[in-house]
Scaffold this motif. Sequence first.
Motif, PDB file in Angstrom:
ATOM      1  N   SER A   9      11.511   5.172   9.728  1.00  0.00           N
ATOM      2  CA  SER A   9      10.421   4.269   9.405  1.00  0.00           C
ATOM      3  C   SER A   9       9.078   4.915   9.703  1.00  0.00           C
ATOM      4  O   SER A   9       8.954   5.765  10.584  1.00  0.00           O
ATOM      5  N   ASP A  10       8.065   4.499   8.949  1.00  0.00           N
ATOM      6  CA  ASP A  10       6.671   4.931   9.090  1.00  0.00           C
ATOM      7  C   ASP A  10       6.371   6.257   8.403  1.00  0.00           C
ATOM      8  O   ASP A  10       5.229   6.694   8.390  1.00  0.00           O
TER       9      ASP A  10
ATOM     10  N   PHE B 288      10.913   3.881   3.607  1.00  0.00           N
ATOM     11  CA  PHE B 288      10.698   2.496   4.025  1.00  0.00           C
ATOM     12  C   PHE B 288       9.795   2.466   5.244  1.00  0.00           C
ATOM     13  O   PHE B 288       9.634   3.462   5.953  1.00  0.00           O
ATOM     14  N   ARG B 289       9.200   1.314   5.444  1.00  0.00           N
ATOM     15  CA  ARG B 289       8.376   1.082   6.634  1.00  0.00           C
ATOM     16  C   ARG B 289       8.521  -0.362   7.053  1.00  0.00           C
ATOM     17  O   ARG B 289       8.172  -1.285   6.296  1.00  0.00           O
ATOM     18  N   ALA B 290       9.057  -0.557   8.236  1.00  0.00           N
ATOM     19  CA  ALA B 290       9.111  -1.904   8.783  1.00  0.00           C
ATOM     20  C   ALA B 290       7.706  -2.328   9.193  1.00  0.00           C
ATOM     21  O   ALA B 290       6.918  -1.506   9.664  1.00  0.00           O
ATOM     22  N   PRO B 291       7.343  -3.610   8.999  1.00  0.00           N
ATOM     23  CA  PRO B 291       6.004  -4.045   9.422  1.00  0.00           C
ATOM     24  C   PRO B 291       5.821  -3.820  10.916  1.00  0.00           C
ATOM     25  O   PRO B 291       6.743  -4.011  11.706  1.00  0.00           O
TER      26      PRO B 291
ATOM     27  N   ASP C 199       8.220  -8.677   5.015  1.00  0.00           N
ATOM     28  CA  ASP C 199       9.422  -7.858   4.846  1.00  0.00           C
ATOM     29  C   ASP C 199       9.044  -6.385   4.953  1.00  0.00           C
ATOM     30  O   ASP C 199       7.873  -6.010   4.927  1.00  0.00           O
ATOM     31  N   SER C 200      10.062  -5.530   5.016  1.00  0.00           N
ATOM     32  CA  SER C 200       9.819  -4.091   5.036  1.00  0.00           C
ATOM     33  C   SER C 200       9.268  -3.624   3.695  1.00  0.00           C
ATOM     34  O   SER C 200       9.629  -4.152   2.644  1.00  0.00           O
TER      35      SER C 200
END
Length: 753
Positions: free
Chosen positions: A215-216, A522-525, A550-551
Amino acid sequence: MKQLFTSMLLALAPLYIVAQSTVTGNISDSENGQPLEQVSVYIPQLEKGAVTGTDGSYTLKDLPEGSYKLVVAYLGYETHSTTLEIHSGNNTYNYAMTPSAIEIDEVVLSTPFHKLQRENVMKVEQKSIAELKSEGAITLADGITRVPGVTSVSTGVGIGKPVIRGLSFNRVLVYTQGVRLENQQFGGEHGLGVNDAGISSIEVIKGPASLLYGSDALGGVLYLNPENFELPNQTSGDINLNYFTNTLGYGANAGFKTSGEKLKFLVRGAYSSNVDYETGDGTGVTNSRFKEADIKTGLAYQATKFKTELRYNYNESNLGIPEEIGVQDNGRDPLLPNQEIATHILSSKSNFFFRKSSLEATLGYILNNRKEFEEHHEHEGEEPLEEEEHEEEEGPALDMDLSTFNYNLQFNPQWGSMTTIFGVQGMHQKNENFGEEVLIPNAITNDFGVLATSHVHFNKSDLQFGLRYDLRSINGEESGIVGDEEYIPSLDKNFNSFNAAVGYRADLTDNILFRLNIATGFRAPNLSELTSNGLHSGANRVEIGNQDLDSEQNVQVDLALEYGNQHIEVYANAFYNNVSDYIYLQPTGEFRDDNPIYVFQQQDAKLYGGEFGFHLHPHPLDWLHLESSFDMVFGELEDKTDLPLIPANRWNNTLRVEWNTAKGTKSKSYAFATVQSVFDQNKVATFETPTSGYSLFNMGFGGEINIFNQLVGFKISGNNLFDKTYISHLSRLKTDGIANIGRNIAFNLSIGL
């Protein structure tokens, strides 16, 4: 117990009781057969190297058996890379280098297969810190904007965040010392937080790198390579001095490193201080001043089949947050509001080498303390106090600790022409508040990911593919009193994602290189997007989170074509990036205490554009270099409105000359002139305003001189020499009508010890 202990020793014995392997050889010039001195011969995976002597010979000792990439590099010659099978005992490898005016091709370290840039399936941009300094960069965040496709969201000179192809903030992951940097980077007024002292080079992955980093890394990765340890049985030191005329900024860093056959040590300390910068019309931008102290140190041990290193970095910054034009002085202590930031980074990397495989374990711990001090506002009926009493009595409005432990385990078996990596990565993070205000709550974040990626080498092409699965959980505590406007409810959210990537590179001809990459990310909030409820003093707005986010998920296609021979290089890189559930801030039209309220929302988005350029060094004028690059990006939401913070299109043109310096020096002298043209940005979000274009003229020169048998490197560069008054579209001071920095002359001296 005794039998168990004996069994363990016997099991570990093969790691330490091994036959000693060496590689020896000679490096020469392919045109005249003369031996070449000071050529670097290096095995990246083992981090072992040597330089050739006067007779062109070299020796690499204490090597494990196996198949490894060996790189031969020397200024003025084409960098050579080969796969070398190392057997027990003595091995021989000789090579005749081909002269070339093309710059040295470096090994890419941000991707796991340790390829030269031209051999890598994924296009990765590289810049040395020395290059950035030669172009007058004041800070590392300023320096990365010299890379095509990379810009910065800035708050004055001291605060800047990387933007890669229009994506920024938590969509760009920063790696330093081999671990992901976590320093509460969610805020626009939060800078990069890394000093360039002790960094050898930067690498930029443009596009989703979630397969490698999780993520990120949806928008890309900024990978900072720390300086190398010294070669075996060598000791060196250096002092570097900097001065900037615009900010009256001075800085110094000094380093020392020494290595034996197995043990290695290095240390570097740095300090810098800058006053408020001046715009092109001579206006001082109040409270843009900043100062920074930094220390980096490392200890390494290297045996034949095992190596390990421990690095530590402490960084302390005091940054003013400019809001308006006011005090006009040369003070160096930041006024209110300001930030005090302290960051500890401790990292460990260990490698085990087997006959047909290797294991790497990287561990990191980061402790970041951020304090933000704001102006005191008396309530109605209060007696005003003296300012000194305010500073003594007023604690930080925000006082936040972020502690992060992360791990990365990678197993690398080799099966013929295919190299595969199986990895496990994760992170445990804790956020705590100690200040008067709570912007985001106390919370714990956990990440866990597994990945597999393979690289297959064919005769004139390479294929790379991989798959990854990630889990992220975020648990936040309740903050405030129910019913209050700044109340933050508790949080319990889980996110997961599958991601894949496939890439192909091919030598279409001896001179044309083709790359095609398709990857998801993807990136989770982040915690701020989910829970924030308060005033961002640097942005002068109230930001309210949304727990229903959502992501973000994206798919990006990259296409690259490169042509190169001894005298010209031409490249064209194009991309298309589709982002589902893109998270952005939207003003509500309401206010809280005279500050506008913004809320986080989601909508599908797309970004597209690319980078194009050429580098000409015509024969026989190999000392002459003409360089040109153009980068552009466009971004829009599903409702056809434009994305915020999309950089304007840029066109850079540079004329550069190089010549050999006095005998005894290892580098060339140079001089350059650059025209940087930034175009109008009229494709803006509904709450942004268009930005006019501008052109800046820069010049510089540098090299090495021999003073009393002591080599002294020097760099002098002037940016915005015509003192143009302009405002960058990505300046966070634009809404206040505050211009960017005016003319600045940078001086740099480097003295080897």
